[in-house]
Scaffold this motif. Structure first.
Motif, PDB file in Angstrom:
ATOM      1  N   TYR A  25      -0.969   6.530   8.428  1.00 55.34           N
ATOM      2  CA  TYR A  25      -0.960   7.638   9.390  1.00 55.34           C
ATOM      3  C   TYR A  25       0.441   8.225   9.529  1.00 55.34           C
ATOM      4  CZ  TYR A  25      -1.807  10.336  13.627  1.00 55.34           C
ATOM      5  OH  TYR A  25      -1.914  11.367  14.537  1.00 55.34           O
ATOM      6  N   ALA A  26       1.454   7.358   9.652  1.00 53.89           N
ATOM      7  CA  ALA A  26       2.827   7.848   9.815  1.00 53.89           C
ATOM      8  C   ALA A  26       3.267   8.679   8.622  1.00 53.89           C
ATOM      9  CB  ALA A  26       3.771   6.663  10.017  1.00 53.89           C
ATOM     10  N   ALA A  27       2.806   8.310   7.422  1.00 54.09           N
ATOM     11  CA  ALA A  27       3.153   9.079   6.227  1.00 54.09           C
ATOM     12  C   ALA A  27       2.403  10.406   6.176  1.00 54.09           C
ATOM     13  CB  ALA A  27       2.850   8.255   4.977  1.00 54.09           C
ATOM     14  N   ALA A  28       1.155  10.400   6.645  1.00 53.48           N
ATOM     15  CA  ALA A  28       0.336  11.613   6.573  1.00 53.48           C
ATOM     16  C   ALA A  28       0.599  12.566   7.730  1.00 53.48           C
ATOM     17  CB  ALA A  28      -1.154  11.226   6.560  1.00 53.48           C
ATOM     18  N   TYR A  29       0.957  12.027   8.895  1.00 55.02           N
ATOM     19  CA  TYR A  29       1.124  12.857  10.105  1.00 55.02           C
ATOM     20  C   TYR A  29       2.463  12.560  10.785  1.00 55.02           C
ATOM     21  CZ  TYR A  29      -3.933  13.408   9.493  1.00 55.02           C
ATOM     22  OH  TYR A  29      -5.179  13.679   8.979  1.00 55.02           O
ATOM     23  N   PRO A  30       3.571  12.781  10.114  1.00 53.17           N
ATOM     24  CA  PRO A  30       4.874  12.482  10.738  1.00 53.17           C
ATOM     25  C   PRO A  30       5.117  13.289  12.004  1.00 53.17           C
ATOM     26  CG  PRO A  30       5.156  13.781   8.729  1.00 53.17           C
ATOM     27  CD  PRO A  30       3.727  13.341   8.758  1.00 53.17           C
ATOM     28  N   GLN A  31       4.556  14.500  12.058  1.00 56.08           N
ATOM     29  CA  GLN A  31       4.780  15.358  13.220  1.00 56.08           C
ATOM     30  C   GLN A  31       4.108  14.827  14.473  1.00 56.08           C
ATOM     31  OE1 GLN A  31       2.715  15.808  10.758  1.00 56.08           O
ATOM     32  NE2 GLN A  31       1.042  17.235  11.188  1.00 56.08           N
ATOM     33  N   HIS A  32       3.146  13.939  14.308  1.00 58.98           N
ATOM     34  CA  HIS A  32       2.437  13.366  15.457  1.00 58.98           C
ATOM     35  C   HIS A  32       2.825  11.912  15.716  1.00 58.98           C
ATOM     36  CE1 HIS A  32       0.148  16.999  15.525  1.00 58.98           C
ATOM     37  NE2 HIS A  32      -0.509  16.750  14.408  1.00 58.98           N
ATOM     38  N   THR A  33       3.778  11.386  14.950  1.00 62.12           N
ATOM     39  CA  THR A  33       4.164   9.979  15.050  1.00 62.12           C
ATOM     40  C   THR A  33       5.493   9.859  15.767  1.00 62.12           C
ATOM     41  OG1 THR A  33       2.993   9.466  12.987  1.00 62.12           O
ATOM     42  CG2 THR A  33       4.632   7.875  13.754  1.00 62.12           C
ATOM     43  N   ALA A  34       5.467   9.334  16.993  1.00 62.88           N
ATOM     44  CA  ALA A  34       6.703   9.105  17.733  1.00 62.88           C
ATOM     45  C   ALA A  34       7.440   7.882  17.185  1.00 62.88           C
ATOM     46  CB  ALA A  34       6.398   8.924  19.221  1.00 62.88           C
ATOM     47  N   SER A  35       6.697   6.859  16.803  1.00 65.50           N
ATOM     48  CA  SER A  35       7.252   5.689  16.126  1.00 65.50           C
ATOM     49  C   SER A  35       6.085   4.891  15.569  1.00 65.50           C
ATOM     50  CB  SER A  35       8.096   4.818  17.072  1.00 65.50           C
ATOM     51  OG  SER A  35       7.274   4.055  17.940  1.00 65.50           O
ATOM     52  N   ALA A  36       6.410   3.956  14.687  1.00 66.49           N
ATOM     53  CA  ALA A  36       5.378   3.105  14.091  1.00 66.49           C
ATOM     54  C   ALA A  36       5.832   1.657  14.137  1.00 66.49           C
ATOM     55  CB  ALA A  36       5.093   3.520  12.652  1.00 66.49           C
ATOM     56  N   VAL A  37       5.001   0.798  14.719  1.00 68.37           N
ATOM     57  CA  VAL A  37       5.233  -0.643  14.726  1.00 68.37           C
ATOM     58  C   VAL A  37       4.216  -1.267  13.781  1.00 68.37           C
ATOM     59  CG1 VAL A  37       5.319  -2.756  16.113  1.00 68.37           C
ATOM     60  CG2 VAL A  37       6.051  -0.562  17.110  1.00 68.37           C
ATOM     61  N   LEU A  38       4.710  -1.911  12.725  1.00 67.04           N
ATOM     62  CA  LEU A  38       3.851  -2.531  11.721  1.00 67.04           C
ATOM     63  C   LEU A  38       3.919  -4.031  11.955  1.00 67.04           C
ATOM     64  CD1 LEU A  38       5.002  -0.408   8.631  1.00 67.04           C
ATOM     65  CD2 LEU A  38       3.318   0.161  10.401  1.00 67.04           C
ATOM     66  N   SER A  39       2.957  -4.557  12.704  1.00 67.46           N
ATOM     67  CA  SER A  39       3.024  -5.949  13.135  1.00 67.46           C
ATOM     68  C   SER A  39       2.057  -6.817  12.341  1.00 67.46           C
ATOM     69  CB  SER A  39       2.726  -6.057  14.634  1.00 67.46           C
ATOM     70  OG  SER A  39       1.359  -5.880  14.915  1.00 67.46           O
ATOM     71  N   GLY A  40       2.431  -8.093  12.182  1.00 68.61           N
ATOM     72  CA  GLY A  40       1.617  -8.987  11.359  1.00 68.61           C
ATOM     73  C   GLY A  40       1.319  -8.319  10.040  1.00 68.61           C
ATOM     74  N   THR A  41       2.366  -7.856   9.370  1.00 69.08           N
ATOM     75  CA  THR A  41       2.319  -6.719   8.463  1.00 69.08           C
ATOM     76  C   THR A  41       1.521  -6.936   7.175  1.00 69.08           C
ATOM     77  OG1 THR A  41       4.552  -6.274   9.268  1.00 69.08           O
ATOM     78  CG2 THR A  41       3.727  -4.896   7.479  1.00 69.08           C
ATOM     79  N   PHE A  42       0.345  -6.327   7.120  1.00 74.99           N
ATOM     80  CA  PHE A  42      -0.393  -6.163   5.860  1.00 74.99           C
ATOM     81  C   PHE A  42      -0.284  -4.716   5.434  1.00 74.99           C
ATOM     82  CE2 PHE A  42      -4.264  -4.404   3.950  1.00 74.99           C
ATOM     83  CZ  PHE A  42      -4.219  -5.051   2.728  1.00 74.99           C
ATOM     84  N   ILE A  43       0.358  -4.489   4.282  1.00 75.05           N
ATOM     85  CA  ILE A  43       0.367  -3.144   3.700  1.00 75.05           C
ATOM     86  C   ILE A  43       0.149  -3.208   2.190  1.00 75.05           C
ATOM     87  CG2 ILE A  43       1.807  -2.101   5.497  1.00 75.05           C
ATOM     88  CD1 ILE A  43       4.196  -2.353   3.600  1.00 75.05           C
ATOM     89  N   SER A  44      -0.027  -4.413   1.658  1.00 74.65           N
ATOM     90  CA  SER A  44      -0.185  -4.576   0.215  1.00 74.65           C
ATOM     91  C   SER A  44      -0.965  -5.842  -0.068  1.00 74.65           C
ATOM     92  CB  SER A  44       1.189  -4.645  -0.460  1.00 74.65           C
ATOM     93  OG  SER A  44       1.084  -5.124  -1.791  1.00 74.65           O
ATOM     94  N   THR A  45      -2.101  -5.708  -0.727  1.00 75.36           N
ATOM     95  CA  THR A  45      -2.898  -6.882  -1.064  1.00 75.36           C
ATOM     96  C   THR A  45      -2.159  -7.835  -2.009  1.00 75.36           C
ATOM     97  OG1 THR A  45      -4.966  -5.679  -0.694  1.00 75.36           O
ATOM     98  CG2 THR A  45      -5.086  -7.672  -2.046  1.00 75.36           C
ATOM     99  N   PRO A  46      -1.519  -7.347  -3.083  1.00 79.73           N
ATOM    100  CA  PRO A  46      -0.795  -8.287  -3.949  1.00 79.73           C
ATOM    101  C   PRO A  46       0.261  -9.089  -3.196  1.00 79.73           C
ATOM    102  CG  PRO A  46      -1.071  -6.195  -5.074  1.00 79.73           C
ATOM    103  CD  PRO A  46      -1.522  -5.978  -3.651  1.00 79.73           C
ATOM    104  N   HIS A  47       1.008  -8.441  -2.309  1.00 78.40           N
ATOM    105  CA  HIS A  47       2.012  -9.159  -1.530  1.00 78.40           C
ATOM    106  C   HIS A  47       1.354 -10.181  -0.603  1.00 78.40           C
ATOM    107  CE1 HIS A  47       4.567  -5.780  -2.812  1.00 78.40           C
ATOM    108  NE2 HIS A  47       5.601  -6.542  -2.518  1.00 78.40           N
ATOM    109  N   TRP A  48       0.247  -9.782   0.030  1.00 74.92           N
ATOM    110  CA  TRP A  48      -0.433 -10.669   0.977  1.00 74.92           C
ATOM    111  C   TRP A  48      -0.968 -11.916   0.279  1.00 74.92           C
ATOM    112  CZ3 TRP A  48      -0.784 -10.359   6.246  1.00 74.92           C
ATOM    113  CH2 TRP A  48      -1.681 -11.218   6.873  1.00 74.92           C
ATOM    114  N   ILE A  49      -1.620 -11.731  -0.848  1.00 77.39           N
ATOM    115  CA  ILE A  49      -2.193 -12.863  -1.570  1.00 77.39           C
ATOM    116  C   ILE A  49      -1.096 -13.798  -2.062  1.00 77.39           C
ATOM    117  CG2 ILE A  49      -3.533 -13.548  -3.585  1.00 77.39           C
ATOM    118  CD1 ILE A  49      -5.150 -12.363  -1.260  1.00 77.39           C
ATOM    119  N   THR A  50      -0.029 -13.240  -2.580  1.00 75.44           N
ATOM    120  CA  THR A  50       1.099 -14.074  -3.003  1.00 75.44           C
ATOM    121  C   THR A  50       1.639 -14.875  -1.825  1.00 75.44           C
ATOM    122  OG1 THR A  50       1.726 -12.535  -4.766  1.00 75.44           O
ATOM    123  CG2 THR A  50       3.411 -14.071  -4.002  1.00 75.44           C
ATOM    124  N   GLY A  51       1.763 -14.212  -0.677  1.00 71.21           N
ATOM    125  CA  GLY A  51       2.302 -14.877   0.506  1.00 71.21           C
ATOM    126  C   GLY A  51       1.413 -15.992   1.013  1.00 71.21           C
TER     127      GLY A  51
END
Length: 336
Positions: free
Chosen positions: A143-169
């Motif tokens: 959302y922050a990448a697609a709608y920067p004009q509507h994003t006051a800030s972004a908190v990425l908690s317990g961070t999943f943003i990549s399946t390869p990274h998650w599985i490795t972890g």
């Protein structure tokens, strides 16, 4: 991932009378909503609740739950933030209090991101803060990448943003467990797994270490009453299995190749906070790599918390978020 296109269907908001009394001077955890809504999105309607008052000086904060197929219930302890700003909680389509069309065509990342934008439009907010947890962190990043004009800030908690990274972890975390437990988990993930009486305790050992530690506090009476009232149809295992798979250790669903790390270079790092528990499934080392890929971003570690730190360490979690949101609002005022 393809960014969401404009919804073809019209977005509409229908209010549901709230059972709450007037907004208290100081909002309370697990409190009833100031208002409830059913918001039209692609595929159906989603349930949204708001606590507090919207002001332009203190943009609202929306909490984006994990899963896929989870619910908003884990965020009830953060409603105390509503003494400073509007707090928005919602259940994604096919889970919790939202409608359940059970249509696999809806289980796409871009539709979930568009769902979030539909909620913002329906509530009439210009900008808002995003707090996404686990799978919700991926949606917050998208959302922050697609709608920067509507994003006051972004908190990425317990961070999943990549399946390869998650599985490795998670596979590295398995190897930090006692040897016998690790061997059982690895066997349970094989093509010829042992019986449930072996796999059940082994999986439970992983969760006790990294996703709901044994020393977590018991739910308060207010939390239990809230969950009974607002759980709706609860967790949707079908969505989870279709998009992810049967366990945290391997992905076999539609997210198997998902990797949003390229989006980190597109968002405003100075308005991005990564937040993890000390014993989180989202390994600190991995999340630190994400911080490095997001110039200006910050990292907060919740002491003693696992992936479930919102419930395990609610006071310090709220304090971190309260400070972050206030600082981001002050920085915005300085630029205007």
């Amino acid at each position: 991932m393809r960014l969401p296109a404009t919804l073809a269907a019209a977005l509409a908001l229908s209010a549901v009378p709230a059972s709450a009394q007037e907004v208290p001077a100081h909002a309370q955890d697990w409190s009833d909503p100031t208002s409830q809504h059913m918001v039209e999105v692609e595929g159906g309607r989603v349930w949204v609740r708001v606590n507090g008052i919207y002001t332009r000086d203190n943009p609202p904060v929306v909490f984006i739950h994990g899963g896929p197929g989870g619910t908003h219930l884990g965020f009830g302890g953060m409603l105390s933030l509503a003494d400073e700003r509007a707090v928005v909680l919602y259940d994604q389509l096919d889970s919790g209090m939202s409608e359940r069309p059970e249509d696999p065509a809806n289980w796409r990342v871009e539709r979930f991101v568009a769902e979030l934008e539909a909620i913002r439009q329906a509530l009439g907010y210009e900008r808002w803060h995003l707090v996404g947890h686990s799978w919700g962190a991926a949606l917050a990043l998208e959302y922050a990448a697609a709608y920067p004009q509507h994003t006051a800030s972004a908190v990425l908690s317990g961070t999943f943003i990549s399946t390869p990274h998650w599985i490795t972890g998670t596979n590295l975390l398995i190897r930090e467990l006692p040897d016998a437990v690790a061997a059982d988990i690895i066997a349970c993930e094989s093509d010829t797994p042992p019986t449930p009486d072996v796999c059940g305790p082994a999986t439970a050992a992983f969760y006790n270490a990294y996703n709901g530690r044994p020393d977590r506090p018991a739910p308060s009476p207010e939390a239990l009453a809230y969950r009974q009232r607002y759980s709706g149809d609860g967790w949707n295992e079908t969505v989870y299995n279709a998009m992810w798979g049967p366990s945290e250790f391997s992905a076999r669903g539609s997210l198997v190749n998902y990797d949003a790390t390229p989006l980190l270079a597109r968002i405003d790092g100075s308005r991005t906070l990564f937040m993890v528990g000390q014993y989180d499934e989202a390994r600190i080392d991995d999340v630190q790599d994400f911080v490095t890929l997001t110039p200006g971003a910050e990292l907060a570690v919740v002491p003693g918390g696992s992936h479930a730190f919102f419930g395990e360490r609610p006071a310090i979690t709220e304090a971190i978020l309260r400070s972050w949101l206030a600082r981001m609002d002050a920085a915005q005022e300085e630029t205007e």
